[in-house]
Design a protein around this motif. Structure first.
Motif, PDB file in Angstrom:
ATOM      1  N   UNK A 100       1.150  -1.411  -0.191  1.00  0.00           N
ATOM      2  CA  UNK A 100       0.211   0.234  -0.108  1.00  0.00           C
ATOM      3  C   UNK A 100       0.857   1.126   0.088  1.00  0.00           C
ATOM      4  N   UNK A 101       0.655   2.504  -0.648  1.00  0.00           N
ATOM      5  CA  UNK A 101       1.116   3.158  -0.424  1.00  0.00           C
ATOM      6  C   UNK A 101      -0.308   4.202   0.743  1.00  0.00           C
ATOM      7  N   UNK A 102       1.429   4.279   1.926  1.00  0.00           N
ATOM      8  CA  UNK A 102       0.876   4.834   3.451  1.00  0.00           C
ATOM      9  C   UNK A 102       0.345   5.871   3.311  1.00  0.00           C
ATOM     10  N   UNK A 103       0.798   6.974   2.626  1.00  0.00           N
ATOM     11  CA  UNK A 103      -0.160   8.436   2.858  1.00  0.00           C
ATOM     12  C   UNK A 103      -0.570   7.945   1.059  1.00  0.00           C
ATOM     13  N   UNK A 104      -1.358   7.622   0.759  1.00  0.00           N
ATOM     14  CA  UNK A 104      -1.899   7.866  -0.614  1.00  0.00           C
ATOM     15  C   UNK A 104      -3.328   8.326  -0.772  1.00  0.00           C
ATOM     16  N   UNK A 105      -3.979   9.015  -1.219  1.00  0.00           N
ATOM     17  CA  UNK A 105      -4.704  10.245  -1.553  1.00  0.00           C
ATOM     18  C   UNK A 105      -5.893   9.370  -2.054  1.00  0.00           C
ATOM     19  N   UNK A 106      -6.752   9.463  -1.625  1.00  0.00           N
ATOM     20  CA  UNK A 106      -8.475   8.021  -1.793  1.00  0.00           C
ATOM     21  C   UNK A 106      -8.082   8.487  -3.704  1.00  0.00           C
ATOM     22  N   UNK A 107      -8.143   7.421  -4.036  1.00  0.00           N
ATOM     23  CA  UNK A 107      -8.107   7.010  -5.589  1.00  0.00           C
ATOM     24  C   UNK A 107      -9.088   8.204  -6.253  1.00  0.00           C
ATOM     25  N   UNK A 108     -10.342   8.329  -5.630  1.00  0.00           N
ATOM     26  CA  UNK A 108     -11.783   9.639  -5.710  1.00  0.00           C
ATOM     27  C   UNK A 108     -10.915  10.626  -5.257  1.00  0.00           C
ATOM     28  N   UNK A 109     -10.797  11.019  -5.162  1.00  0.00           N
ATOM     29  CA  UNK A 109     -10.886  12.527  -4.197  1.00  0.00           C
ATOM     30  C   UNK A 109     -10.382  13.343  -5.733  1.00  0.00           C
ATOM     31  N   UNK A 110     -10.415  14.228  -6.327  1.00  0.00           N
ATOM     32  CA  UNK A 110      -9.489  15.685  -7.372  1.00  0.00           C
ATOM     33  C   UNK A 110      -8.732  16.294  -6.905  1.00  0.00           C
ATOM     34  N   UNK A 111      -7.504  16.286  -7.701  1.00  0.00           N
ATOM     35  CA  UNK A 111      -6.066  16.248  -6.989  1.00  0.00           C
ATOM     36  C   UNK A 111      -5.990  17.518  -7.848  1.00  0.00           C
ATOM     37  N   UNK A 112      -4.761  18.835  -6.422  1.00  0.00           N
ATOM     38  CA  UNK A 112      -4.802  19.596  -7.050  1.00  0.00           C
ATOM     39  C   UNK A 112      -3.156  18.944  -8.081  1.00  0.00           C
ATOM     40  N   UNK A 113      -2.206  19.982  -8.313  1.00  0.00           N
ATOM     41  CA  UNK A 113      -1.021  19.824  -9.316  1.00  0.00           C
ATOM     42  C   UNK A 113      -0.036  19.273  -8.181  1.00  0.00           C
ATOM     43  N   UNK A 114      -0.192  19.960  -6.978  1.00  0.00           N
ATOM     44  CA  UNK A 114       1.135  19.591  -6.313  1.00  0.00           C
ATOM     45  C   UNK A 114       0.859  18.218  -5.738  1.00  0.00           C
ATOM     46  N   UNK A 115      -0.185  17.496  -5.386  1.00  0.00           N
ATOM     47  CA  UNK A 115      -0.541  16.515  -4.878  1.00  0.00           C
ATOM     48  C   UNK A 115      -1.534  15.753  -5.829  1.00  0.00           C
ATOM     49  N   UNK A 116      -0.946  15.826  -7.325  1.00  0.00           N
ATOM     50  CA  UNK A 116      -0.840  14.642  -8.098  1.00  0.00           C
ATOM     51  C   UNK A 116       0.619  14.572  -8.347  1.00  0.00           C
ATOM     52  N   UNK A 117       1.439  15.592  -8.329  1.00  0.00           N
ATOM     53  CA  UNK A 117       2.920  15.210  -8.411  1.00  0.00           C
ATOM     54  C   UNK A 117       3.219  14.418  -7.050  1.00  0.00           C
ATOM     55  N   UNK A 118       2.946  13.941  -5.906  1.00  0.00           N
ATOM     56  CA  UNK A 118       3.494  13.563  -5.177  1.00  0.00           C
ATOM     57  C   UNK A 118       2.698  12.733  -5.160  1.00  0.00           C
ATOM     58  N   UNK A 119       1.604  11.783  -6.211  1.00  0.00           N
ATOM     59  CA  UNK A 119       1.199  10.115  -6.443  1.00  0.00           C
ATOM     60  C   UNK A 119       2.148  10.108  -6.799  1.00  0.00           C
ATOM     61  N   UNK A 120       2.066  10.860  -7.969  1.00  0.00           N
ATOM     62  CA  UNK A 120       3.389  10.235  -9.069  1.00  0.00           C
ATOM     63  C   UNK A 120       4.083   9.941  -8.307  1.00  0.00           C
TER      64      UNK A 120
END
Length: 193
Positions: A100-120
């Motif tokens: 698992x990604x222990x700091x992952x954001x819910x897959x249904x969440x809308x992400x701002x650019x910084x959150x998206x980059x962190x997820x990548x």
């Protein structure tokens, strides 16, 4: 390391032989030693064997059935039969490691650019951990399979595993009962001067 990279195969048939715990611990340690973006080390590993594995695979089976009626991935419906085959492979392997990604954001969440980059970046880090693990399994004489079909039973597995963050993948581990040939690789290298 190069021999492990060359010899690594995705194994889909396993022998009914238990894997010694020190070997699994070595595989897990290699995952924990992977590089990670900003040293976040966003991975968590959940090892299931025996009756816990049987229970978890039943949960995945229920998720695959739910996916037929109420899909999380409607545009991937053509791959559902492949996920059912993966479940059969997982039943053969003595060890399943859920990652698992222990700091992952819910897959249904809308992400701002910084959150998206962190997820990548976290996805790249966890990919490095899994790659370390499959290569270590190869070096130890074990077979493995990197599994993403868990997304077809995502809700059910997350709830049952009590996942911190987001479920990312699974990995089957055991003694291989097949010796597949290497698959051809695409020509993807471009040199620029």
């Amino acid at each position: 390391m190069l021999p492990a990279i060359i010899n690594r195969r995705s194994i889909r048939k396993y022998k009914s032989i238990d894997v010694p715990k020190p070997m699994i611990e070595e595989i897990l340690q290699s995952g924990m030693l992977a590089p990670s973006s900003k040293n976040r080390q966003p991975w968590k590993f959940i090892v299931v064997t025996g009756s816990a594995k049987k229970d978890m695979l039943a949960v995945m089976g229920r998720g695959l059935e739910r996916e037929k009626e109420y899909p999380l991935l409607p545009e991937s419906a053509q791959y559902l039969s492949s996920a059912e085959n993966t479940l059969e492979i997982m039943e053969q392997a003595p060890i399943i490691i859920f990652i698992s990604n222990s700091v992952g954001i819910d897959i249904h969440a809308s992400l701002n650019p910084e959150e998206r980059i962190n997820e990548i970046c976290n996805a790249q880090s966890i990919g490095a951990a899994i790659e370390n693990m499959v290569l270590t399994a190869t070096e130890l004489g074990l077979g493995s399979l990197w599994i993403c079909d868990t997304y077809f039973a995502y809700k059910e597995l997350c709830a049952s595993l009590n996942v911190d963050g987001e479920l990312f993948a699974a990995m089957a581990v055991g003694y291989a009962d097949e010796t597949p040939f290497a698959r051809p690789r695409k020509d993807v290298i471009e040199w620029r001067d």
